[in-house]
Write an enzyme that holds these catalytic residues in place. Structure first.
Site, mmCIF file in Angstrom:
data_model
loop_
_atom_site.group_PDB
_atom_site.id
_atom_site.type_symbol
_atom_site.label_atom_id
_atom_site.label_comp_id
_atom_site.label_asym_id
_atom_site.label_seq_id
_atom_site.Cartn_x
_atom_site.Cartn_y
_atom_site.Cartn_z
ATOM 1 N NE ARG A 170 -3.777 -2.109 -0.057
ATOM 2 C CZ ARG A 170 -3.371 -3.274 -0.590
ATOM 3 N NH1 ARG A 170 -2.209 -3.363 -1.203
ATOM 4 N NH2 ARG A 170 -4.144 -4.321 -0.535
ATOM 5 C CB SER A 245 -10.273 -0.769 4.050
ATOM 6 O OG SER A 245 -10.711 -2.013 3.579
ATOM 7 C CD GLU A 346 -6.516 1.573 2.751
ATOM 8 O OE1 GLU A 346 -6.346 0.640 3.535
ATOM 9 O OE2 GLU A 346 -6.883 1.419 1.581
HETATM 10 C C1 FAD Z 1 -15.605 0.307 -2.550
HETATM 11 C C2 FAD Z 1 -14.116 0.504 -2.574
HETATM 12 C C3 FAD Z 1 -13.272 -0.594 -2.652
HETATM 13 C C4 FAD Z 1 -11.894 -0.435 -2.677
HETATM 14 N N1 FAD Z 1 -11.104 -1.543 -2.743
HETATM 15 C C5 FAD Z 1 -9.755 -1.420 -2.750
HETATM 16 C C6 FAD Z 1 -8.915 -2.594 -2.794
HETATM 17 O O1 FAD Z 1 -9.391 -3.734 -2.840
HETATM 18 N N2 FAD Z 1 -7.575 -2.412 -2.800
HETATM 19 C C7 FAD Z 1 -6.995 -1.179 -2.777
HETATM 20 O O2 FAD Z 1 -5.761 -1.107 -2.787
HETATM 21 N N3 FAD Z 1 -7.772 -0.053 -2.754
HETATM 22 C C8 FAD Z 1 -9.122 -0.137 -2.738
HETATM 23 N N4 FAD Z 1 -9.902 0.989 -2.698
HETATM 24 C C9 FAD Z 1 -9.266 2.326 -2.647
HETATM 25 C C10 FAD Z 1 -9.188 3.055 -4.016
HETATM 26 O O3 FAD Z 1 -10.160 2.579 -4.900
HETATM 27 C C11 FAD Z 1 -7.837 2.951 -4.682
HETATM 28 O O4 FAD Z 1 -6.825 3.468 -3.829
HETATM 29 C C12 FAD Z 1 -7.790 3.714 -6.015
HETATM 30 O O5 FAD Z 1 -6.647 3.316 -6.747
HETATM 31 C C13 FAD Z 1 -7.769 5.232 -5.869
HETATM 32 O O6 FAD Z 1 -7.790 5.814 -7.170
HETATM 33 P P1 FAD Z 1 -8.537 7.160 -7.468
HETATM 34 O O7 FAD Z 1 -8.332 7.474 -8.909
HETATM 35 O O8 FAD Z 1 -9.955 7.098 -7.020
HETATM 36 O O9 FAD Z 1 -7.695 8.172 -6.569
HETATM 37 P P2 FAD Z 1 -8.245 9.378 -5.638
HETATM 38 O O10 FAD Z 1 -9.071 8.842 -4.556
HETATM 39 O O11 FAD Z 1 -8.812 10.447 -6.487
HETATM 40 O O12 FAD Z 1 -6.861 9.903 -5.039
HETATM 41 C C14 FAD Z 1 -6.163 9.130 -4.073
HETATM 42 C C15 FAD Z 1 -4.735 9.702 -3.947
HETATM 43 O O13 FAD Z 1 -4.025 9.489 -5.174
HETATM 44 C C16 FAD Z 1 -3.584 10.738 -5.719
HETATM 45 N N5 FAD Z 1 -3.756 10.638 -7.186
HETATM 46 C C17 FAD Z 1 -4.862 10.246 -7.873
HETATM 47 N N6 FAD Z 1 -4.614 10.282 -9.198
HETATM 48 C C18 FAD Z 1 -3.337 10.698 -9.341
HETATM 49 C C19 FAD Z 1 -2.476 10.950 -10.479
HETATM 50 N N7 FAD Z 1 -2.912 10.778 -11.735
HETATM 51 N N8 FAD Z 1 -1.216 11.383 -10.248
HETATM 52 C C20 FAD Z 1 -0.756 11.567 -8.975
HETATM 53 N N9 FAD Z 1 -1.499 11.346 -7.875
HETATM 54 C C21 FAD Z 1 -2.777 10.919 -8.064
HETATM 55 C C22 FAD Z 1 -4.504 11.795 -5.089
HETATM 56 O O14 FAD Z 1 -3.846 13.067 -5.060
HETATM 57 C C23 FAD Z 1 -4.708 11.220 -3.704
HETATM 58 O O15 FAD Z 1 -3.603 11.531 -2.900
HETATM 59 C C24 FAD Z 1 -11.313 0.868 -2.652
HETATM 60 C C25 FAD Z 1 -12.156 1.985 -2.587
HETATM 61 C C26 FAD Z 1 -13.549 1.805 -2.543
HETATM 62 C C27 FAD Z 1 -14.441 3.019 -2.489
#
Ligand code: FAD
Length: 351
Positions: A170, A245, A346
């Site tokens: 992570r 989570s 998280e």
């Molecule tokens: C229902 C649910 C289930 C999930 N299951 C899992 C799982 O099984 N495993 C797991 O690891 N995670 C899980 N997650 C967490 C999440 O989906 C992941 O961490 C996902 O990769 C976040 O991507 P995002 O584009 O939504 O990022 P955001 O939530 O928009 O951003 C998260 C972070 O990443 C940074 N960021 C986003 N895009 C970029 C970019 N292009 N360049 C630089 N920084 C960036 C943001 O600044 C922020 O700090 C889950 C979330 C939910 C809601």
């Protein structure tokens, strides 16, 4: 001045851009579709000396009710996926604003294995390397070949290979040592087309028994299992308004581990735990919550706990960030009082 193609909006509510559907406004908001847009957005923020925040799919994010007094850059760099062959391997370069699950599906449809266990994780492709997303025994670090990103220290686009990303559980340089330095615009994944899915998690080995499934079969199984556990976003389902989570599994000293055992009056071997290296022990945050009385379906005002997943805090309808933080704080202080453990949040917090 920003290019004509880049629009900068003001006072945009961030709640609809997060899976929790919570959060106040961004003072400025730019939807960035190209790398040139990104450079223009950065120039805009620098000219005004305001902070920036990079937003992907908002699925690992909690925005405060006050919102963000700066520029939110919504990464919407999309376009087509390109492929290249490197001897017997195949590489796909994917724009960072594409939906992660759609990419997983397209790879699995081609019979290619490597990310099928990561089906159903919400968010963008560019968000996945940030916390090295993982599930069911896979993590993106295993297939990320390189990353293209804007380096805000030099304002140039750079390519970082897998080793330079510093992936761990992570973690990556993007959420630790170099947090805020890089904006990911594309990710290149490398796959071995001869590989077949290797299932290590009990949920999946039980599902398939002795048979060897295709990547697409694993994709569908993972989504089905995630749905049962409330870890799949399905529009209209109340448990879907979460950020996944909410607490990390804590890693504790042997002394704390034995303290937990005596606090619940159980032998240590009956407490879910895993060795975490250096004599330390990883505990299940969900188990600690349940022992502290925060069970599935728990309600506190407009916030609550998913009816299917103890670790998912949810917005029950009209929750504000303060409602959610009240519940988070209640959980953290009870767990601390009972077990002397500080549970770590998280999702990234903005504001
Ligand atoms: C229902 C649910 C289930 C999930 N299951 C899992 C799982 O099984 N495993 C797991 O690891 N995670 C899980 N997650 C967490 C999440 O989906 C992941 O961490 C996902 O990769 C976040 O991507 P995002 O584009 O939504 O990022 P955001 O939530 O928009 O951003 C998260 C972070 O990443 C940074 N960021 C986003 N895009 C970029 C970019 N292009 N360049 C630089 N920084 C960036 C943001 O600044 C922020 O700090 C889950 C979330 C939910 C809601």
């Amino acid at each position: 001045m920003p290019d004509a193609s880049l629009q900068i909006q003001q006072n945009i509510s961030l709640a609809p851009f997060t899976t929790l559907r919570i959060g106040g406004p961004a003072r400025y908001f730019a939807e960035v579709r190209t790398e040139d847009d990104l450079l223009d957005a950065i120039a805009f923020a620098r000219k005004r000396s305001i902070p920036i925040f990079v937003l992907g799919g908002g699925s690992n994010l909690v925005v405060s009710d006050a919102g963000f007094d700066g520029l939110v850059i919504h990464v919407a760099v999309r376009g087509s996926i390109t492929s290249a062959h490197q001897s017997s391997l195949v590489e796909y370069t994917v724009p960072s604003g594409l939906d992660w699950n759609s990419f997983v599906h397209s790879v699995c449809e081609q019979g290619v294995s490597g990310i099928e266990c990561l089906a159903g994780i919400p968010g963008t492709v560019g968000g996945t390397p940030v916390q090295n997303v993982g599930a069911y025994g896979q993590e993106v670090a295993e297939t990320v070949s390189s990353i293209r990103a804007l380096d805000l220290e030099t304002t140039t686009f750079v390519t970082l290979d897998n080793a330079a990303c510093g992936f761990a559980y992570r973690r990556s340089i993007f959420n630790t040592t170099h947090r805020g330095r890089y904006i990911v615009t594309a990710v290149t994944f490398r796959f071995d087309p001869a590989r077949v899915p290797q299932l290590t998690y009990a949920d999946l080995t039980r599902y398939f028994g002795q048979s060897q499934p295709t990547p697409l079969e694993v994709y569908h199984a993972v989504r089905e299992i995630r749905h049962k556990k409330g870890m799949l976003i399905v529009e209209g389902e109340p448990d879907s308004r979460s950020a996944g989570s909410f607490f990390k599994n804590p890693v504790v000293s042997p002394e704390i581990f034995h303290h937990v055992a005596s606090a619940v009056g159980l032998p240590a071997d009956q407490i879910p735990h895993w060795p975490a290296g250096g004599g330390r022990v990883k505990l299940a945050a969900a188990w600690l919550l349940e022992r502290a009385g925060f069970v599935k379906g728990f309600v506190m005002g407009n916030a609550g706990i998913s009816s299917r997943h103890t670790l998912a805090l949810i917005n029950r309808g009209n929750a504000s960030a303060s409602d959610l933080f009240l519940l988070r704080d209640a959980i953290q202080s009870k767990v601390k009082a009972l077990f002397s453990i500080d549970l770590e949040q998280e999702p990234v917090q903005l504001g």
